[in-house]
Structures are given as C-alpha cells and as structure tokens.
Design an enzyme around this catalytic site. Structure first.
Site, short mmCIF file in Angstrom:
data_model
loop_
_atom_site.label_atom_id
_atom_site.label_comp_id
_atom_site.label_asym_id
_atom_site.label_seq_id
_atom_site.Cartn_x
_atom_site.Cartn_y
_atom_site.Cartn_z
N TYR A 32 0.83 -1.20 0.00
CA TYR A 32 0.00 0.00 0.00
C TYR A 32 0.86 1.25 0.00
O TYR A 32 2.06 1.20 0.27
CB TYR A 32 -0.95 0.01 1.20
CG TYR A 32 -0.31 0.38 2.52
CD1 TYR A 32 -0.49 1.66 3.06
CD2 TYR A 32 0.46 -0.53 3.23
CE1 TYR A 32 0.08 2.01 4.28
CE2 TYR A 32 1.03 -0.19 4.45
CZ TYR A 32 0.84 1.08 4.96
OH TYR A 32 1.43 1.43 6.16
N ARG A 51 8.10 3.97 -4.96
CA ARG A 51 8.19 3.00 -3.87
C ARG A 51 7.18 1.87 -4.05
O ARG A 51 7.46 0.71 -3.74
CB ARG A 51 8.00 3.67 -2.51
CG ARG A 51 8.23 2.71 -1.34
CD ARG A 51 8.25 3.40 0.00
NE ARG A 51 6.96 4.03 0.30
CZ ARG A 51 6.73 4.77 1.37
NH1 ARG A 51 7.70 4.99 2.26
NH2 ARG A 51 5.54 5.31 1.59
N ARG A 100 -7.90 -20.70 -1.35
CA ARG A 100 -6.77 -20.39 -0.48
C ARG A 100 -5.61 -21.35 -0.74
O ARG A 100 -5.82 -22.57 -0.80
CB ARG A 100 -7.21 -20.48 0.99
CG ARG A 100 -6.13 -20.12 2.00
CD ARG A 100 -6.69 -20.20 3.42
NE ARG A 100 -5.69 -19.81 4.41
CZ ARG A 100 -4.79 -20.63 4.94
NH1 ARG A 100 -4.77 -21.91 4.56
NH2 ARG A 100 -3.93 -20.20 5.84
N LYS A 150 6.56 -2.02 1.86
CA LYS A 150 5.39 -1.42 2.51
C LYS A 150 4.18 -2.33 2.34
O LYS A 150 3.28 -2.08 1.52
CB LYS A 150 5.12 -0.02 1.97
CG LYS A 150 4.21 0.82 2.85
CD LYS A 150 4.18 2.26 2.38
CE LYS A 150 3.23 3.12 3.21
NZ LYS A 150 3.71 3.31 4.59
N GLU A 182 12.36 2.36 14.14
CA GLU A 182 11.48 3.44 13.66
C GLU A 182 10.23 3.48 14.52
O GLU A 182 10.05 2.68 15.44
CB GLU A 182 11.12 3.21 12.19
CG GLU A 182 10.44 1.89 11.93
CD GLU A 182 10.31 1.58 10.44
OE1 GLU A 182 10.35 2.52 9.62
OE2 GLU A 182 10.16 0.39 10.09
N LEU A 206 11.33 1.15 6.99
CA LEU A 206 10.70 1.59 5.76
C LEU A 206 11.49 2.76 5.18
O LEU A 206 11.92 3.64 5.90
CB LEU A 206 9.27 2.05 6.05
CG LEU A 206 8.47 2.48 4.82
CD1 LEU A 206 8.20 1.29 3.91
CD2 LEU A 206 7.17 3.15 5.24
#
Length: 286
Positions: A32, A51, A100, A150, A182, A206
């Site tokens: 995301y 990114r 799945r 991310k 972070e 990140l």
C-alpha cells in the site's frame, strides 16, 4: 458518501466489494501507499509511485498500471470527493485466485486487486501535535524482517499504537538489539547540537518518502545529518527529537519513556524542517 476506486470502477463506498479469497485478506499479501493532499494537490506523488513499484518488485507481484494512469485515478478521486486536505490510500494485492493456497497464483491467470479511497482531513498541515509535540514510549520491535517493503502487515504496529495509548502516550518507537528502528508508522530522528541523527536505510526500516525529502531539504539548508543507529538512552539525552511520515510531515517529540526533551516543548530545528518541508512540497505538488 465517498466515491472509491476498485479494479477499474469508481463506485459509492457502500457498493465496493473485494473477494473473500483475496490474498490480502487471507495472507496479508498486498502492498500500500498513502499520499497526502494539500490544497487539492498531491504531495510527493512520484516518490510514492516509485516505492510502490519497488514493493511490488520485491514481492514478485505484477504492477497493475503505469505512473500516469495511477496519477489520473488519484486526481479523479480528489475531484469526485472534493478533497482539499486529506489522504489517498492505495492498496494493490496479488488478487483472488479462487481458493486459499500458500503458493503464489499464476500471474497470467490472476489479476491484481487495486483499491483506492480518500480520507478528508481539513487542516491536515495545522495539526496541534506540530505545535505541542508528541510523547512516545519504547517497545520491542517484533515485526518480520522485510520492513523496507510497505506491506499491509500492520498488526504489530497497531498493537504498538495501542500500547502507547494504554500508557498515556501518543506513539511508540520500536527497538531491536538495543537501537531504535522506527516508529509504528513513521521514521524516527534525534537532534544533538546541530546534527540530525536517524537510522540508515536497510531492510530494518521503511524507506520513507517524507524521510528522503526531509533529509534532502536539511542538507540543502546546511544542516548536518548522520545516518546511524541510536539508543533510547541517547534519544533521552538529545536536544530534540521528531518523526516524519506522509501524514504527520515533520512532528516534534517532546517526551520519550517519561523523560522530557527540551523542557517538554518542541525544538526550533524540527519546527524549521517542518516549515521547509511544507513550503517546498506545496511548490512541487501536482
């Protein structure tokens, strides 16, 4: 009612649907980005788009569209939802193969799922936290090892924010092997004298888009920058501390694990960096 984007369609949010077999739902197999909107324009869009491509590449996930199409969708959502200040959330998943399975589905037969929605946040750049500062606690970093991607695996960062809330603080900095990695949803910095210190890029953190811009602006303003690990104890003895993210911009930290910094008030360097970042980002917004 918001208009959202799902797999090529603009829909009322109440009509938006994603399959229960989508791999983001079952496996957290998705990435995301969150792009800020100020004055109806996108902040650092190209950085977020690049990114996104990197995250997709690291997970061997096909890119669903190019930069220009992505920009068009962002702009259309800003228009349809009349966003002056706010955020646009973008999520790309490996899709819904029909059942799945741990094994990645064949990208030739499974289309990625693409979802975007807006969040209106009037006065986003005038947050009280920017003037008052935030208080943080330290917690153990228990996330997986590829924090540079991310992904939508955000359960532990959510738990960290709840730990902070329970402790009467605003957020948490995560610590691994004695050093700060972070924040739960932001990059972390301290200021010692005239030097900004923040952890170097690696798979441990990140690669923040706001981080990159802020450090570039700091160097252009002749501020000293050191990219290295630092401890909570070093942070508690610093002159200032702050965080950066796409939605918090540059926000000062005034307390770490109960120890006040700078008399408990935001410091001048963080305030100056926030001013520079917002000014320059608004000029470059698209």
């Amino acid at each position: 009612m918001r208009t959202v984007y799902v797999n090529g369609e603009y829909l009322p949010e109440t009509e938006a649907k994603v399959s229960i077999f989508d791999r983001a739902f079952l496996m957290a197999d998705g990435v995301y980005e969150v792009t800020s909107v100020l004055g109806g324009k996108l902040i650092d869009f190209d950085g977020h788009a690049k990114r996104l491509d990197r995250s997709l590449s690291e997970l061997d996930m096909p890119s669903p569209m190019g930069r220009d199409e992505l920009l068009e969708i962002h702009r259309e959502l800003v228009r349809l939802n009349e966003i002056e200040d706010g955020l646009i959330y973008l999520q790309v998943t490996r899709g819904a193969p029909g059942d799945r399975d741990f094994v990645f589905p064949d990208p030739e037969t499974t289309e990625p799922t693409v979802v975007l929605f807006t969040q209106s946040k009037p006065g986003l750049a005038e947050s009280p936290a920017a003037k008052e500062g935030i208080r943080i606690i330290s917690i153990e970093d228990q996330r997986w090892g590829r924090r540079d991607i991310k992904t939508v695996q955000l359960l532990y960062p959510s738990m960290g924010k709840m730990m902070a809330k329970k402790a009467g603080a605003d957020d948490a900095w995560m610590v691994e092997d004695g050093a700060v990695t972070e924040g739960t949803s932001n990059n972390a910095y301290i200021v010692k004298g005239d030097t900004i210190v923040t952890r170097q890029l690696s798979t441990d953190i990140l690669h923040g888009i706001t981080r990159a811009a802020v450090l570039r602006f700091a160097r252009e303003a002749q501020m000293k920058v050191e990219e290295r690990p630092f401890t909570i104890e070093e942070a508690q003895g610093a002159d200032e501390a702050f965080i950066t993210s796409a939605s918090a911009f540059v926000t000062p930290v005034v307390e770490i694990d109960g120890v006040a910094l700078g008399g408990g008030t935001p410091g001048p360097l963080a305030a100056r960096l926030r001013e520079i970042y917002l000014d320059e980002s608004r000029k470059a917004a698209i």
